[in-house]
Design an enzyme around this catalytic site. Sequence first.
Site, PDB file in Angstrom:
ATOM      1  N   PHE A   1       1.859  -3.391   3.815  1.00 46.89           N
ATOM      2  CA  PHE A   1       2.291  -4.720   4.243  1.00 46.89           C
ATOM      3  C   PHE A   1       3.786  -4.858   3.963  1.00 46.89           C
ATOM      4  O   PHE A   1       4.309  -4.298   3.009  1.00 46.89           O
ATOM      5  CB  PHE A   1       1.573  -5.807   3.428  1.00 46.89           C
TER       6      PHE A   1
ATOM      7  N   HIS B   1      -9.573   2.927   1.078  1.00 45.12           N
ATOM      8  CA  HIS B   1      -8.151   2.624   0.934  1.00 45.12           C
ATOM      9  C   HIS B   1      -7.920   2.109  -0.482  1.00 45.12           C
ATOM     10  O   HIS B   1      -8.370   1.024  -0.842  1.00 45.12           O
ATOM     11  CB  HIS B   1      -7.750   1.574   1.971  1.00 45.12           C
TER      12      HIS B   1
ATOM     13  N   GLU C   1       0.641   4.955  13.766  1.00 45.00           N
ATOM     14  CA  GLU C   1       0.889   6.207  13.039  1.00 45.00           C
ATOM     15  C   GLU C   1       0.712   7.416  13.968  1.00 45.00           C
ATOM     16  O   GLU C   1       1.472   8.385  13.887  1.00 45.00           O
ATOM     17  CB  GLU C   1      -0.035   6.329  11.820  1.00 45.00           C
TER      18      GLU C   1
ATOM     19  N   CYS D   1       0.807  -1.230   0.000  1.00 44.19           N
ATOM     20  CA  CYS D   1       0.000   0.000   0.000  1.00 44.19           C
ATOM     21  C   CYS D   1       0.835   1.273   0.000  1.00 44.19           C
ATOM     22  O   CYS D   1       0.277   2.370  -0.021  1.00 44.19           O
ATOM     23  CB  CYS D   1      -0.970  -0.029   1.167  1.00 44.19           C
TER      24      CYS D   1
ATOM     25  N   LYS E   1      -8.882   8.616   3.643  1.00 44.66           N
ATOM     26  CA  LYS E   1      -9.413   7.267   3.398  1.00 44.66           C
ATOM     27  C   LYS E   1     -10.804   7.107   4.010  1.00 44.66           C
ATOM     28  O   LYS E   1     -11.566   6.232   3.614  1.00 44.66           O
ATOM     29  CB  LYS E   1      -8.463   6.207   3.957  1.00 44.66           C
TER      30      LYS E   1
ATOM     31  N   HIS F   1      -1.635   8.158   6.553  1.00 45.93           N
ATOM     32  CA  HIS F   1      -1.998   6.889   5.925  1.00 45.93           C
ATOM     33  C   HIS F   1      -3.370   6.478   6.459  1.00 45.93           C
ATOM     34  O   HIS F   1      -4.234   6.086   5.688  1.00 45.93           O
ATOM     35  CB  HIS F   1      -0.940   5.836   6.220  1.00 45.93           C
TER      36      HIS F   1
END
Lengths: 332, 345
Positions: A319, A261, A235, A91, A256, A224
């Site tokens: 990931f 996402h 985060e 991502c 998002k 993110h």
Amino acid sequence: MERGSKLLQLAAHEAWHQSGWKRHGRIPIVLGTTSAGMGLGEAYFRHAITRPGSQCRQPTRVTYYQPQQHAIDLADAFEFSGPTTIIANACASGANAVGHGWELVRNGRADRVLVGGYDGLSQLVFAGFDSLQALSGTTCRPFDATRNGLALGEGSAVLCLESRDEAIARGALVLGEIIGYGAATDCHHLTQPHPEGNAAIMSMDRACAVARVRPDQIDYVNAHGTGTPLNDSAEASAINRWAGDSVSRCRVSSTKASIGHLLGAAGAVETVICLMTLQEQWLPPETGVEQVDPLCRFDLVRIPQDARVETVLTNSFGFGGANASLVLRRHG
Amino acid sequence: MSLVFVRGWGAVSPAGWGAASLVQALEAGVGLATNELVRPGWQKTMRVRSVPKPQARPAFLAHPRLRRSSPVAHYTLAASIEAIGDDASRVADGSVRLGVVFCVMSGCVQYSRRFFDEVLRDPSTASPLVFPETVFNAPASHLSAFLGSSSENYTVVGDSTAFVHGLEIAAHWLGEGRVDGCLVVAAEELDWLTADAFRHFSRSVTCAEGAGAVYLAAAPANSTTVELDAVTDGIPFTDRVSVGDAIRLSAAGLPAAKANELLVDGLRGAARLDRAEVVAWRDWQGPRVSPKSILGEALTASAAWQCVAACESVSSGKHPAARVSVVGPNAQAIAARFKSSRTSS
């Protein structure tokens, strides 16, 4: 044409015409994606097991499943040629692609670079995130104390990058400047971030060091912020530590919550959102938050608001511990 | 390109685990034996060249991250550990900032097929343990985690040329001082699905699997070493540029050849697929070797094997330099050159 590739073509068409670029000899392409033409891969598999003796349309599925073919199709559509780089850093792919393309221009290795990210939704990817119990059963609300998962989306964004001097010389409309890029790897776990976001801090620090800006000079952070409990707490910790004494003035939101996402497209699409904030001088809000996680010591932007925005930072994590941050500045 | 030295290389191939077995197979010059791969729905099997089982269980499999990993990750780790050698401990203690460029075309296809098969049967029971391993960058992530590196890590997807392009990315990271060393590794694993896919384009190619890795650094390890001398642009095949033209353009981007320079080409022993490359290099007068014709077609891993073969030939003193020609099955052509570098250190 595969779904993700269609989204890519549409985004590229808009970017190409907005840039005013004409045919050009050499334009490298740098794209980020997580699953490329996965829909065709799925169709190939279904056909291969249900009709093992039939080759009908299978060669086409193989060809158009591959991301390098999508890049070639782009070059053919706009009549240019250049080396292709496909970055698949989960991502963070879109942000890595924008950052890598920017470095090609910055280091004089290319005059112009077409960069972007894309991903279409597919059954495998949806089932994958569902198997990990990462999908929200209600609404995606990053940094909410009761958040319970992400909302998958799909899309693409493409940007036409060129050096500042060349853009000015040809009288181009400059939408913004990329001034920093940083990347780091989180070794903690394949799918879970380090609880304190150590690699996220590294990528933000590296991007700011390249941009020669301090955290207190960043007017807005596009987080993110997936909405999963683990991502957002890591985060938030990272932003708290990175911003230091200025954290309470640090304005943050995750878009998002509104658009989902977009996986390999996320970093590129969120770069475009940052360009919009720089152009229009406003801050994109985060929808759906009811109770801000007390871990967030920063200013979570919850309503749309006008603001003076000169420098912004966008985070993308994925990931495998892929972390990438970009710093952008208003042009002019 | 600033000075870039090859500090080590490693390979896993149908010839065995380790670059030495690959070199031995190339020196023997005989196509390796094939084995049969069962394709569901067919009575007939597919001929492939698989990686043999290792003589002993690789030590890296004891690492928690590798417990559930796929063969492509195992090949990646084995080739990379061989390539980086003693510098692995310097990565772990923080004295070497290590970049990773992992290159792949078909990726973790065994787990992807298995996971999607589970999804089709019943999505509610598809395994959350398998899905993360299907992601393209899972092997690269395992590699950085195993070595303890938090520096740059890219997974580059493309056709066979991605590996050589990965060398260029690494060279620039080194040139900019962002990393002290960089592992460029390519890996592919066999599955009936990929062999089936390749079969649509040629039935005379033998699919293979494995990995190859090259460890690059800005400083040489000893007085006689191998230098990455040049990497060309990837030249895409388009409506306006034929495969043959792309090969010729990429080859023309390399420095002039020395006497006794080795050409490591990408010929597979399949006349129709090889035609453009045969024609493009027909004027080559020097020695040449065609690893794919012996080991099989393993996409990005094949390109890595070509580079490993080039490094071995230069390092051993058999050739002063070696050029590598990589022609992707569908996207672009690219070339690289390695040469002997004698330094005063």
